[in-house]
Each structure stands twice: as C-alpha cells, then as structure tokens.
Scaffold this motif. Structure first.
Motif, PDB file in Angstrom:
ATOM      1  N   ALA A   1     -60.401  13.005 -12.250  1.00  0.00           N
ATOM      2  CA  ALA A   1     -61.443  12.554 -11.316  1.00  0.00           C
ATOM      3  C   ALA A   1     -62.779  13.101 -11.780  1.00  0.00           C
ATOM      4  N   GLY A   2     -63.849  12.443 -11.340  1.00  0.00           N
ATOM      5  CA  GLY A   2     -65.202  12.876 -11.661  1.00  0.00           C
ATOM      6  C   GLY A   2     -66.209  12.106 -10.848  1.00  0.00           C
ATOM      7  N   VAL A   3     -67.410  12.643 -10.752  1.00  0.00           N
ATOM      8  CA  VAL A   3     -68.489  12.014  -9.993  1.00  0.00           C
ATOM      9  C   VAL A   3     -69.249  11.053 -10.903  1.00  0.00           C
ATOM     10  N   GLU A   4     -69.459   9.807 -10.423  1.00  0.00           N
ATOM     11  CA  GLU A   4     -70.243   8.807 -11.143  1.00  0.00           C
ATOM     12  C   GLU A   4     -71.281   8.245 -10.178  1.00  0.00           C
ATOM     13  N   GLY A   5     -72.513   8.736 -10.283  1.00  0.00           N
ATOM     14  CA  GLY A   5     -73.570   8.284  -9.392  1.00  0.00           C
ATOM     15  C   GLY A   5     -73.274   8.651  -7.961  1.00  0.00           C
ATOM     16  N   ALA A   6     -73.207   7.638  -7.095  1.00  0.00           N
ATOM     17  CA  ALA A   6     -72.942   7.864  -5.678  1.00  0.00           C
ATOM     18  C   ALA A   6     -71.480   7.647  -5.344  1.00  0.00           C
ATOM     19  N   SER A   7     -70.592   7.736  -6.337  1.00  0.00           N
ATOM     20  CA  SER A   7     -69.171   7.493  -6.122  1.00  0.00           C
ATOM     21  C   SER A   7     -68.351   8.540  -6.860  1.00  0.00           C
ATOM     22  N   VAL A   8     -67.095   8.638  -6.481  1.00  0.00           N
ATOM     23  CA  VAL A   8     -66.112   9.464  -7.175  1.00  0.00           C
ATOM     24  C   VAL A   8     -65.077   8.538  -7.791  1.00  0.00           C
ATOM     25  N   LYS A   9     -64.854   8.706  -9.090  1.00  0.00           N
ATOM     26  CA  LYS A   9     -63.906   7.874  -9.813  1.00  0.00           C
ATOM     27  C   LYS A   9     -62.640   8.675 -10.075  1.00  0.00           C
ATOM     28  N   VAL A  10     -61.495   8.156  -9.628  1.00  0.00           N
ATOM     29  CA  VAL A  10     -60.184   8.777  -9.827  1.00  0.00           C
ATOM     30  C   VAL A  10     -59.382   7.868 -10.748  1.00  0.00           C
ATOM     31  N   SER A  11     -58.815   8.428 -11.800  1.00  0.00           N
ATOM     32  CA  SER A  11     -58.065   7.652 -12.783  1.00  0.00           C
ATOM     33  C   SER A  11     -56.643   8.182 -12.870  1.00  0.00           C
ATOM     34  N   VAL A  12     -55.677   7.258 -12.883  1.00  0.00           N
ATOM     35  CA  VAL A  12     -54.267   7.583 -13.114  1.00  0.00           C
ATOM     36  C   VAL A  12     -53.873   6.873 -14.398  1.00  0.00           C
ATOM     37  N   CYS A  13     -53.699   7.661 -15.486  1.00  0.00           N
ATOM     38  CA  CYS A  13     -53.465   7.092 -16.810  1.00  0.00           C
ATOM     39  C   CYS A  13     -52.099   7.525 -17.325  1.00  0.00           C
ATOM     40  N   ASP A  14     -51.551   6.709 -18.208  1.00  0.00           N
ATOM     41  CA  ASP A  14     -50.274   7.045 -18.851  1.00  0.00           C
ATOM     42  C   ASP A  14     -50.341   6.616 -20.304  1.00  0.00           C
ATOM     43  N   ASN A  15     -49.295   6.984 -21.079  1.00  0.00           N
ATOM     44  CA  ASN A  15     -49.209   6.593 -22.479  1.00  0.00           C
ATOM     45  C   ASN A  15     -48.023   5.678 -22.718  1.00  0.00           C
ATOM     46  N   GLY A  16     -47.738   4.822 -21.708  1.00  0.00           N
ATOM     47  CA  GLY A  16     -46.621   3.896 -21.814  1.00  0.00           C
ATOM     48  C   GLY A  16     -47.006   2.604 -22.523  1.00  0.00           C
ATOM     49  N   PRO A  17     -46.306   1.487 -22.222  1.00  0.00           N
ATOM     50  CA  PRO A  17     -46.564   0.213 -22.921  1.00  0.00           C
ATOM     51  C   PRO A  17     -47.872  -0.450 -22.528  1.00  0.00           C
ATOM     52  N   GLY A  18     -48.491  -0.038 -21.452  1.00  0.00           N
ATOM     53  CA  GLY A  18     -49.767  -0.621 -21.039  1.00  0.00           C
ATOM     54  C   GLY A  18     -49.596  -1.866 -20.187  1.00  0.00           C
ATOM     55  N   VAL A  19     -50.734  -2.441 -19.811  1.00  0.00           N
ATOM     56  CA  VAL A  19     -50.758  -3.640 -18.965  1.00  0.00           C
ATOM     57  C   VAL A  19     -50.652  -4.878 -19.849  1.00  0.00           C
ATOM     58  N   PRO A  20     -49.801  -5.853 -19.518  1.00  0.00           N
ATOM     59  CA  PRO A  20     -49.739  -7.081 -20.314  1.00  0.00           C
ATOM     60  C   PRO A  20     -51.109  -7.745 -20.390  1.00  0.00           C
ATOM     61  N   PRO A  21     -51.533  -8.245 -21.561  1.00  0.00           N
ATOM     62  CA  PRO A  21     -52.850  -8.889 -21.697  1.00  0.00           C
ATOM     63  C   PRO A  21     -53.015 -10.040 -20.705  1.00  0.00           C
ATOM     64  N   GLY A  22     -54.184 -10.081 -20.063  1.00  0.00           N
ATOM     65  CA  GLY A  22     -54.478 -11.118 -19.081  1.00  0.00           C
ATOM     66  C   GLY A  22     -53.989 -10.830 -17.688  1.00  0.00           C
ATOM     67  N   MET A  23     -53.257  -9.716 -17.507  1.00  0.00           N
ATOM     68  CA  MET A  23     -52.706  -9.385 -16.191  1.00  0.00           C
ATOM     69  C   MET A  23     -53.510  -8.301 -15.483  1.00  0.00           C
ATOM     70  N   GLU A  24     -54.637  -7.851 -16.071  1.00  0.00           N
ATOM     71  CA  GLU A  24     -55.365  -6.722 -15.515  1.00  0.00           C
ATOM     72  C   GLU A  24     -55.774  -6.946 -14.065  1.00  0.00           C
ATOM     73  N   SER A  25     -56.220  -8.157 -13.740  1.00  0.00           N
ATOM     74  CA  SER A  25     -56.641  -8.421 -12.354  1.00  0.00           C
ATOM     75  C   SER A  25     -55.522  -9.005 -11.512  1.00  0.00           C
TER      76      SER A  25
END
Length: 895
Positions: free
Chosen positions: A807-831
């Motif tokens: 987590a970290g402060v970005e401007g007027a917001s706090v950004k929290v990230s949950v990351c892994d080193n697995g296979p990732g998101v299938p292309p085109g499926m991000e949204s």
C-alpha cells in the motif's frame, strides 16, 4: 451629419412581437454563462469575481453551488458570500451532495451562482440535468451565473471527441447557449494553461502529468480554443442580427467575411459554388447559397430546374446554408436576403450579353441597387466543359405551345363581337374597359406572353372596329393616339401584374400543399410505435405525393441492410445499391449520378445521431422525374422518416433495458431467497460435523477425516452462498455503509486471519508503510474485499507462489495492491474479470460462481474508489484498489 445606420420604417407587427417578447423577458431571470475552452481557464474565478462586484453594488447574491476543486484563489473569492447548504441524496449506499433547488427557490435571491451547467444530477433529483434546474430558477425570476466548457455543447461533442479522443457524457443542448442573455468568454493561451497545470493550480501533480499527456496536449488546447472562439462569435453574430432586425437596420455591416452565392440556370453556377466553398474554407467565413424562384424560372424545363436544385444541394454538402426563395425580382430578393443575414460579399458571374442596349445584367443591377455590398465577379471560361450538373439545356419550356396565344386572340375577338352591337349605346371609354378585361382574363389564365399579345390585339381591335373612321387603321383625330398609347401601357401593366399575382398564388399554393403533406406525415409518424407502422405510412404518403411505391431498408447485424417488414421486395442487385447508399450516405439509383439505370431511387435516412436505413422509391411510371420542389419534399420526408425510425429504435432499446432491469431484479430476489434458504441447512450441517468430531467415544481417524472434509466443503459452500447474498443485496441497493475511521493494517490483518487456511501453501509478504493515514470505510465490507482478493490469489496460483500485499499514498488516495507471481490474468480479461459470473482460466479446478471480484468492485465503488487488474512484467497479476483519503481526524500524540 449622416446617421451611422440606415433604417427603414418598422413593421407594426414586428414591433408588437418585440414588445410581447420584452414583456416575457422582463418577468424572467437573466442567464449569464462564463464560457471556456477547457477546465482550468478560470471560469469559476471569473464568475465569483463578477458576483463580488454585484454584491458590492448592493445586490442580493447567493452561491448555490460552486466547485472550487481545492484551488486556494477560488476558495478565497468564495469567502464572504452566502452559500446555500447542499441537499444530500443517498445513492447505492453513500451520500451525494447536490444543488438544493427548492432551497434556492425558497430563498429567492436576486442573483445566484450555479457552477457547472452541464452537470448530471444524482438519481432522485427533480431534474436529471442541472441546466433544467437553472431553467426553473430563471422562470422564477432569479438571475443565474453559471459556467460551462465548449466540449459540453451538444453540436460540438462529436467534433471534439475526434480531436481529443474523449467523448464527454454530460452535454447541454445548443439552445441553452443561444437563449442565454449574456456570454462571457474566459480565454487563456495554451502556454499559460499548461504552466498552471505544472504548478498544480488545476489538478494535483500526478493527475496533471496524466492530463498533459492526454487531454491537455497543446494541439488539443489550440483546437478547443478555436472552437470556443468560433462558438462565441456565432452567438455574437446572432445577437447582432437580432439587434439589426429589432432596429430595422438595412445596411450591411462588414464585421467579418461572409459570402452569398445565387444559384441560377446559368452554366457557371456550379463553378460559383465551388469558388465560394474554397473562399470560405480559406478564410473560415460562413457562406450561404440561395435559389430564387421567379416567374421566368417557371418557364424552364424540369431538367434545368432540377439542375439548380442539384447545385443547391451540392452547396449544402460543402457546408453552405442553403435556402430556396421565391419572388418577382431576383435582384431585390438577393439584396434583401444579404441584408437580413448581414452578408457583405456577393459572388456572381459575369454578365455575358445584352439583348437590348438598355438592359442590365444581374451583377450590374446588384451594383446599382446595393452599393453597400461587395461584388466579386468570377471570370467566364468559354472553353470550360459543362459537368454532369450543367449539361442540361436551359431553353425555356413551352408545354402548351401556341394554344394560350390562340385562346388570348379568341378572348379579344369575343370582346370585339360583344361590344360591336353596343357601339351606339356605350361610350368609347367603356369599350376600352371591356378590352382591358380581356387582357386581365388572358393574364390570369394563360400568363405573361398571352397577356402581352392580348394587350396589342385589344388596341388594334379598338382602333379598327370602334374609332372613327371605322374599319380602317387611319386616325383623323390625333388625340386618339394618346388614347391608344395609354390603353396599351395600362393593358401591359395590368397584364404583367396579374400574371405576377398568378405566379405568387401558384407558388404559395404549392408551398401550402407541401407543408400540408409534411404536417400530415409528421403527425402520423409521431404516433407510430413500430417499424411496420412507419413503412405503412411511407407507402401511403409516397404513393400520393410521388406516385411511387416504397421499400424501406433497415440495418441489421454488422450494418447489413434488410428489407423492413411490410415493404415490397426488389431484385438482389437493387439491394446492393441500397447498401452502397447506406455505406456512403448519398443518394443513388434512378435520377442520380450513381447507377442511374436502377429501377428505384435510393435515399439514405439520416437521423441526428445515426443512419437509420435507406428509402427506395420505385416509380409507377416509365418516365419519372422529380422537380426541385418535389426533391426538397422528398429530402424533408426522408429526414422525418429517419427521426421516426430512430425514435422507435430507442424505444425498443428502452424496453429491452427495462426488461433486463426487471430480469436482473427478479434474479437478485431469487438469489437472495435461495441464499437465505440454503444458509440454514448448511449451518446445521456444520454444527453436526462439529458434534461428530467431539462425540464420545471418539471417532476413528478415517471418520474424523471425513467429518473435516464435510466441514471444509460446507464452509466453502457457505462462502459462495454469502457471495450470492451480498451480490443480490448490492444490486438491489439494500447495503448501507457503516463508515468509520479505521487503519488499513487492522483490516488487512483480519483478512489474513480469515484466509489463513487457504494461504498455508503460499508465501505472503505484507509491505505497509508506517505513515498510512486513517481511512473512512465500512470495516466489515472492506474486510470482504481483501478476503476475496486473497482467496482469488490463492486459488489461481500454484503452491509455493508468493503473494504480496502493498500500500502507499498517491495524491488524495491510498492505493492497495495484491500481487502474485502466478500465471497472470488472461489477455483481454482485465476488465471482464470484475463482471458477475465471470472467471478466468482453470474453471475445472477452481470452485466458485465468479462473484468474488464483482463484489470487490461493488464495495470499492460504494466507497468512492476504483479497482482494476493488470499483469506484471516479471510475471503474475496485480489487483489494485484505490480508496479516497478524505479528511482523517488528527490523532493526538501520547505524552
């Protein structure tokens, strides 16, 4: 000293209309708009400055809603002004602050500030748009000061979207700008605006950097500035025309370049239009093209008149404002039009020849009657080949041949025969009146030529049969020569005036018939509720007005045309012509330059926002041609049909949306009911497994393992049921946030404890800085967010993978990230991953409904945040949650 303007005697009807309009304006508030090219130019600052000036003059000024965006200069100007409290509206679990219209009407100040004219109100407000709130304030007699940017103007939205790549959803109709009492252009050079962005006076630094890389590029700012200046100039030009009309000013004021072209039967009309278009494009000036229907134009063949209409349509496609006028004298009509629209330059061709020495050409008459207008004459090109438009001969038509002239001679002969027995009883002056009556009859029934012939024959017959000595043209008394001259002049004048009135009556009758037909068609189309009804109305109208059958093509999947239900059918090749007309947006087929041998005329149906199809007219006659008036009627009819089809299209879309919403509501209700019914037996099963494990005597190891497996599966099923229940509640708007100031570390710690069993085979690393601010959030719901993100990471990564929560402060917001080193998101499926019932890969091994990430997005958006997913360059996926910081309370330091 000569006056500055030339005025004519005011029209009493115009004066009465002006007085009525002024009376209505006096009861209505004044609207003042501060207009800018883009955010940050200082519109709100200028509005507040004007408000403080009005307040210093003793005026009752109130700030209804002013968006300061945290800018210190704007906040300082707002200080000291009375500010109305905003109305709070609950929407999807959080409160929105909106302008309090009822409070403003109750307070009823003399002047009120309402920022952001294009703002969309929250659901539940009285009006969906803020400009509608302002209309109600104006009707109550309250003056309003407001602001708006050029990209919010409806007519410029698509143009600006192509320039900037951004299509804003909040738009205002053009009439709001046009009906404003005052427009103030707030302008700022692009360099100064970019400098304000760099200094953080428009957006916070990180947002400013992104803005300068996208919307606030210098090229975009230059284009937006030009559009704002042009739109303001158009408004000012309209104000000038209104003032000139009010004061009856007839002289042209050359304030800016403007061009008028008169389209006639001459061979150089097409070249004049092209020359005017080039001149307008070079100077950016507005230009008009008009066709004047005079009695002499009525004698031309239909092909020549159709050519005039074709050139006029070509001018419209080139960007001209076109009009089809009628009148006795083309020169006077052209001058009146130029003065009404304040057009200072007339583009005309050279006068080629004079039939008689005293005759003057069109350009020479213009120069003599309108010395205040600038005339530009285009050189004659003798060797220029005529184009397809100008290949029609313009010899006058004579559809009835010699018959009108023979009937005119018979009318004079009849008057002579009737007057002969009365010669002894009637004075010669009365006999002259009878001959003048025959001239009037010839003019009314047969036109100018026959009336002129009747005038000369009447003088000759009167001399031969009635003036002594009779039966000879010899005149003994010279006074009869004066009688003959006066009689001839009077007969010619009466004949010409009567023929002119006949022409005007005929033109008015045709216009009335066209307007009546359009009225009937628009009335029927306004009540049509289906495409089949529209087709039936088209068939009835086109059969009566154009003697042609109708085939209506409507777009289907992939913009391929299909014949609408209720229409006739055409050959396969004809369908290809209809598709070409639809793809290019141009007329094709019979009577056009594209495939003129086709059996039908194809007209694209252009609605304001889209092409709605193609109208095909199949004539019932072999020789079928549309005169200019009918072509105009056809184009207007096609527009009405297109608008009706567009309305039906949007009605169907609204009905489909209503059905979808109702289906979604029913599905949510069903899911909620099923979830409630499932939770009770699942809870019982969980209790029974716990009882089995603690039973005495103790179970054997295999049975204990089975009991634990049952409990794990039941726990997993309860989680899925809870997801279903939560999703149903959120979709139905029944979730109310219980906000409280909380530390992010505590919420993430609760989620780690909840997911401890799932994370036993994964490495977890927490990277939270010590200076994270407090966040105002619903602790329980936000715990669900991180539960779902951690479960998602554990389920979709192989054992041994590392999950990082940072987590970290970005401007007027706090950004929290949950990351892994697995296979990732299938292309085109991000949204798409955040949609309901959507899962990525590994569906066969991962159990679930695909609701976890949808719940994450719903909860985060309810908190005013955002969530998105992306792949890491080094491999794996990252899910980011952005939460607003707000105004956290200050925690006192411990002594």
């Amino acid at each position: 000293m000569a006056p500055d303007v030339t005025t004519a005697r005011p029209d009493p009807d115009v004066i009465l209309a002006q007085l009525s309009a002024e009376e209505k304006r006096g009861q209505r508030g004044k609207l003042k708009i501060f207009f800018g090219a883009c955010p940050g130019v200082g519109k709100t600052y200028a509005m507040l400055t004007a408000a403080r000036v009005s307040r210093a003059q003793g005026m009752d000024v109130v700030a209804g809603v002013v968006e300061t965006h945290g800018r210190s200069e704007t906040i300082e100007l707002l200080h000291g002004l009375e500010c109305l409290p905003r109305r709070r509206i609950e929407y999807k679990g959080h409160l929105l602050e909106e302008f309090d219209l009822d409070g403003a009407l109750q307070r009823k100040p003399k002047r009120i500030l309402v920022d952001e004219l294009a703002h969309s109100n929250a659901p539940g407000s009285r009006h969906p748009k803020r400009w509608q709130d302002i209309e109600e304030l104006l009707s109550a007699g309250i003056d309003v000061l407001t602001t708006v940017n050029v990209q919010h103007v409806e007519s410029l939205n698509d143009v600006i979207g192509k320039i900037t790549g951004v299509r804003v959803a909040e738009r205002i109709p053009d009439h709001v700008i046009d009906q404003a009492d005052e427009i103030v252009l707030v302008d700022l050079p692009p360099e100064e605006l970019l400098q304000r962005l760099r200094e953080g006076k428009v957006y916070i630094p990180r947002q400013a950097e992104r803005a300068m890389d996208h919307f606030f590029r210098k090229g975009n700012l230059l284009a937006l500035r030009e559009l704002a200046l042009r739109r303001t100039a158009d408004r000012v030009d309209g104000d000038v025309r209104a003032w000139r009309r009010e004061k009856s000013v007839t002289t042209v004021w050359p304030m800016r370049e403007s061009v008028l072209v008169c389209v006639g039967p001459g061979p150089d009309s097409e070249r004049l239009v092209r020359r005017a278009a080039r001149r307008a494009n070079q100077t950016g000036a507005p230009w008009h093209a008009i066709a004047i229907e005079t009695p002499s134009l009525q004698t031309l063949p239909d092909a020549a008149r159709a050519r005039i209409f074709g050139i006029l349509k070509m001018a419209q496609e080139m960007g001209a404002q076109t009009t089809n006028l009628s009148g006795q004298n083309a020169v006077e009509v052209a001058i009146a039009y130029a003065r009404e629209y304040n057009l200072g330059t007339l583009l005309v061709g050279r006068d080629r020849y004079r039939r008689l020495p005293w005759q003057r050409g069109f350009a020479e008459k213009l120069a003599r009657l309108a010395p205040d207008l600038e005339l530009l004459q285009v050189a004659i090109e003798e060797e220029e080949r005529p184009s397809q438009l100008s290949s029609v001969a313009v010899t006058p038509r004579n559809p009835t041949g010699w018959r009108p002239y023979l009937l005119a001679c018979l009318s004079v002969a009849l008057v002579t025969v009737v007057s002969a027995p009365l010669h002894a009883r009637l004075d010669l002056a009365n006999i002259v009146m009878l001959f003048l009556l025959s001239v009037v009859f010839a003019a009314v029934r047969f036109g100018r030529g026959a009336a002129s012939l009747a005038a000369f024959l009447s003088v000759a017959a009167f001399d031969f049969f009635f003036v002594p000595p009779r039966f000879t043209f010899v005149v003994h008394d010279a006074q009869y020569l004066v009688t003959f001259g006066v009689m001839l002049i009077v007969a010619l004048v009466i004949g010409q005036l009567t023929a002119g009135l006949r022409f005007q009556a005929s033109a008015a009758c045709k216009r009335e018939q066209r307007m009546q037909a359009l009225y009937e068609m628009s009335r029927d189309l306004s009540s049509a509720l289906s495409v089949e009804q529209i087709v039936e109305i088209c068939q009835r109208f086109m059969k009566r007005g154009f003697n042609a059958s109708v085939v209506v093509f409507v777009p289907g999947p992939q913009e391929r045309l299909t014949v609408a239900e209720g229409s006739a059918t055409l050959d396969g090749a004809e369908g290809g012509i209809a598709q070409w007309s639809f793809d290019h947006g141009q007329n094709a087929g019979l009577g056009t330059d594209t495939l003129p041998s086709a059996q039908a005329l194809y007209v694209p149906l252009k609605a304001p926002s889209r092409l709605c199809g193609v109208l095909a007219l199949v004539p019932d006659e072999t020789l079928w041609e549309l005169p200019p008036g009918q072509r105009q009627l056809l184009d207007t009819s096609a527009t009405l049909i297109a608008i009706a089809l567009e309305r039906v299209h949007y009605v169907l879309l609204a009905q489909d949306s209503q059905v979808s919403m109702e289906s979604e509501r029913l599905r949510n209700s069903l899911l909620s009911a099923i979830s409630h019914d499932l939770r009770t037996p699942l809870t019982v099963i969980t209790g029974l497994t716990d009882a089995m494990r603690m039973a005495s005597p103790a179970l054997s190891e295999p049975h204990i393992g089975l009991a634990e497996a049952i409990r794990d599966e039941v726990s997993r099923t309860i989680t899925m049921v809870n997801n279903l229940l939560d999703m149903a509640r959120m979709q139905m708007g029944r979730v109310v946030l219980k906000r409280g100031w909380q530390t992010l570390e505590e919420v993430i710690g609760l989620s780690m404890n909840h997911c401890a069993a799932l994370l036993t085979r994964h490495g977890v690393r927490i990277e939270l800085p010590a200076d994270l601010p407090l966040l105002e959030m619903d602790t329980g719901l936000m715990e669900r967010v991180f539960n779902n993100l951690l479960e998602n990471a554990a389920k979709h990564t192989p054992p041994g993978s590392v999950i990082v929560v940072a987590a970290g402060v970005e401007g007027a917001s706090v950004k929290v990230s949950v990351c892994d080193n697995g296979p990732g998101v299938p292309p085109g499926m991000e949204s798409r991953l955040f949609e309901k019932f959507t899962r990525g890969k590994m569906e066969s091994t991962v159990v679930g409904f695909g609701l976890g990430l949808a719940i994450v997005r719903a909860i985060v958006e309810a908190h005013g945040g955002a969530v998105w997913a992306e792949n890491r360059l080094e491999g794996g996926a990252c899910f980011h949650v952005l939460l607003p910081v707000g105004n956290p309370p200050v925690i006192p330091e411990e002594p």
